[in-house]
Design an enzyme around this catalytic site. Structure first.
Site, short mmCIF file in Angstrom:
data_model
loop_
_atom_site.label_atom_id
_atom_site.label_comp_id
_atom_site.label_asym_id
_atom_site.label_seq_id
_atom_site.Cartn_x
_atom_site.Cartn_y
_atom_site.Cartn_z
N GLU A 211 -5.59 -2.17 -12.72
CA GLU A 211 -4.89 -1.20 -11.36
C GLU A 211 -5.07 -2.02 -11.06
O GLU A 211 -5.84 -3.47 -10.51
CB GLU A 211 -6.44 -0.27 -11.05
CG GLU A 211 -6.20 1.09 -12.26
CD GLU A 211 -7.24 2.16 -12.04
OE1 GLU A 211 -8.40 1.64 -11.21
OE2 GLU A 211 -7.46 3.32 -13.26
N HIS A 249 -12.64 -7.08 7.50
CA HIS A 249 -12.08 -7.77 6.20
C HIS A 249 -12.56 -8.23 5.74
O HIS A 249 -12.77 -9.38 4.47
CB HIS A 249 -11.56 -9.15 7.53
CG HIS A 249 -10.82 -8.20 8.48
ND1 HIS A 249 -8.76 -8.72 8.88
CD2 HIS A 249 -12.09 -8.08 10.13
CE1 HIS A 249 -9.21 -7.85 9.62
NE2 HIS A 249 -10.27 -8.20 10.27
#
Lengths: 291, 393
Positions: A211, A249
């Protein structure tokens, strides 16, 4: 042959007296007739599955009394990491944790704990394993699979069933199907299973279903290029999934790798994996690449 | 789960981490008293007005304004509070600013980056620091990765003194500021672990002109699996920052993410759901959503799933793809029939059921008389639903 589990596996189920635990333990017993006991603290001395198997208070007792070498865990998330460590400490060789929703920090510790033992952990948050015709350790529907020579490694549950279904339609059976789970921390990664399937004389080809997110498939792809001779067929779900709407981030700069489906597929193809673009073509692609 | 900057700073403060402090208001009527309080409590004579939204990149969108005087602070507060802030991390429509922080202005000498998160590759937590604070840290990671210094934490041991020293020296701290930085890093790691955060990010961490080290900003993301241990964090949830349909879906334990296409889909399992979206696109359609109904695809789940999918008026057709393992397809079929009847759907519905009792399910659907298009495989289903969506336009 097969990998990790077979008809001689001796399975205990941690959390056997719970709703899910007792239902699935019954299904596993019916499938392979090799569930030998269960563990629920405080219920030692009782029996489970309509009297078919004894219940113990601890994994130690279960290991000693019935010689279990596989443990299947259905313990609630708050206690599951503890259950994993208990099984490892008792010397159970293979630990399969189905539980979904275990806190990551608990798993950081349990993973490190298991690594210091000889045990192998599969999962958590996974459908478990199935060696068709021999043994089932988990929640995969046994009837959809068929004994054969394709090894299946997958992050996902129902997508694994889809792949197995397509194989059977093509007349292909499976040696062993392993759902490794999609959590941030899992006990066994794709690389480990690729090696086991490569070494299994009765596996001819390997399916690897991944995935988006994480870099496990990329590591596995490089491993295939260097060490795996058998054909590997790969699919990555999530080509159309939106990039995570994240705030910080930090997640993206940890690995530094591009974790999109397209990037993973590109690297996999460059490493000699037969990459399938459409999830409908998994079975046919395996058939086309069997030597 | 995410929280606002002001909430993040409350947590940091609790862990003894120096922060740029301030007062939060949600009504412009309170601006004068807020400025007075910031002046009094933090000896501030200059201010920063900071929009409180979850998305990053607030400065770029005009959501953070330095204000050298009280008058300027009032002017900036009026402009920011209530504005719709568009940043690189919000949607194109932007995010309404419902709260602002009136913060003390800090005289910055240097900016740094600090973050703690899980490194999935080694299953350990990692502390990352960089001298390139306040910048686009992803750019730094891509172009000069040597400027990001990492240290991995041994499970059960926590951040060790030598590790914190290594990080603080690497950032070039010296003297008293070095001691402050080491203490801050130790406390930040403790906070990360005890609060079950999945990410803590301080960007920037600053060295002030006066030689103090403090957190100018703070971002947390929490491990949703561990929220049961932190009722105080759960209370910090701000549903205004989330998509209303996704909030509605989460009430029914449905995992829904809205997308821009016109083919709705309802699937069991996240992997198969993503694969279904992928094949819809491969067959020339555009998925309208991700929807994982999980293990219990019963009448209620199917009904709620339909309601949520159809609240998006772009949806022209719906695909239901269920691979029944433990789930019995005949039960799912009954759920679909009942839901279609009760909700009086006016879009075509394509159904593909496979696995346990799929044969009985197909028979039930055929005999029900409801307008459902049956499909035999994932490819067949995708083709049919894409065709139906095109006709529906």
């Amino acid at each position: 042959m097969s990998i990790l589990i077979n008809k001689d596996s001796k399975i205990i189920v941690q959390g056997i007296t719970g709703n899910e635990g007792s239902f699935h333990a019954g299904q596993c017993l019916e499938y392979g007739n090799n569930v030998v006991g269960g563990v629920t603290p405080g219920k030692g001395g009782q029996t489970a599955l309509d009297g078919a198997v004894p219940v113990f208070n601890t994994c130690h007792e279960a290991r000693k009394a019935v010689g279990a070498n596989v443990s299947l865990i259905f313990v609630p998330p708050a206690f599951a990491a503890d259950a994993i460590m208990e099984a490892a400490e008792a010397g159970i060789e293979l630990i399969v944790c189905i539980t979904e929703g275990i806190p990551v920090n608990d798993m950081v510790k349990a993973y490190a704990f298991v690594k210091n033992t000889k045990s192998r952990l599969i999962g958590p948050n996974c459908p478990g394993l199935l060696t068709p015709g021999e043994a089932k350790v988990g929640i995969m529907p046994g009837f959809i699979a068929k004994k054969g020579r394709v090894g299946v490694i997958s992050k996902s549950g129902t997508l694994t069933y889809e792949a197995v279904h397509q194989l059977v339609k093509q007349g292909l059976g499976q040696s062993t199907c392993v759902g490794i789970g999609g959590d941030p921390i899992i006990g066994t990664k794709m690389i480990d299973l690729l090696d086991l399937f490569e070494a299994d004389p009765e596996t001819d080809a390997i399916i690897m279903i991944g995935e988006i997110g994480g870099s496990m498939e990329i590591e596995a792809a490089h491993h295939v290029k260097a060490h795996i001779k058998k054909p590997v067929i790969g699919f990555i779900a999530g080509e159309t999934a939106p990039p995570g709407r994240r705030m910080g981030h930090a997640g993206a700069i940890v690995s530094g790798a591009d974790e999109s489906a397209a990037a993973k597929k590109k690297i996999m193809a460059a490493c000699g994996i037969h990459v399938v673009d459409s999830p409908a073509d998994i079975g046919a692609t395996v058939k086309a690449n069997l030597k | 789960m995410k929280i606002h900057e002001y909430q993040a700073k409350q947590i940091l403060k609790k862990y003894g981490i120096p922060i740029q402090d301030g007062v939060v208001i949600d009504s412009i009527d309170d601006i004068a008293s807020a400025i007075e309080e910031v002046s009094r409590e933090f000896s501030a004579t200059q201010y920063v007005i900071k929009a409180q939204v979850h998305a990053g990149g607030r400065g770029k969108g005009g959501g953070v304004k330095f204000s050298p005087s009280k008058e300027k602070a009032i002017e900036n507060a009026k402009a920011i509070l209530g504005m719709t802030l568009v940043t690189p991390q919000t949607s194109a429509e932007g995010q309404k600013v419902r709260k602002i922080m009136v913060a003390e202005a800090i005289d910055i000498a240097k900016e740094f980056y600090v973050a703690i998160t899980l490194d999935r590759a080694v299953s350990k937590n990692v502390v990352m620091v960089s001298t390139e604070g306040g910048m686009e840290i992803e750019e730094v990671a891509a172009h000069s990765p040597e400027k990001i210094i990492r240290t991995w934490i041994e499970p059960g041991f926590g951040l060790q003194g030598f590790q914190a020293r290594h990080l603080a020296y690497s950032l070039g701290f010296e003297g008293d500021a070095l001691k402050q930085a080491i203490k801050l890093l130790m406390n930040l790691y403790k906070c990360y672990e005890e609060m079950d955060a999945s990410i803590v990010e301080v960007n920037p961490l600053v060295l002030t002109a006066q030689g103090n080290v403090l957190a100018l900003d703070g971002k947390f993301n929490f491990d949703s699996n561990a929220l049961y241990r932190h009722p105080d964090v759960v209370e910090m949830r701000d549903v205004h920052e989330e998509d209303p349909t996704e909030v509605e879906a989460s009430k029914f334990n449905l995992n829904y993410i809205k997308l821009d296409g016109n083919v709705g889909c309802m699937v069991n399992g996240a992997g198969l759901a993503m694969a279904t979206m992928d094949i819809i696109q491969l067959k020339g359609g555009e998925p309208a959503n991700f929807l994982d109904v999980g293990g219990g695809a019963n009448v209620e789940t199917v009904k709620n799933g339909f309601r949520i999918i159809l609240s998006d008026h772009n949806v022209k057709a719906v695909l239901i793809n269920i691979f029944g393992g433990i789930v019995r397809c005949d039960r799912v079929a009954n759920g679909i029939i009942q839901a279609v009847k009760e909700l009086e759907l006016n879009v075509p519905v394509v159904v593909r059921l496979e696995g346990t009792n799929a044969d009985i399910a197909k028979k039930l659907l055929n005999e029900s008389g409801v307008a459902i298009i049956g499909a035999d495989s994932i490819a067949d289903a995708a083709e049919k639903v894409v065709a139906a969506a095109k006709e529906g336009k």
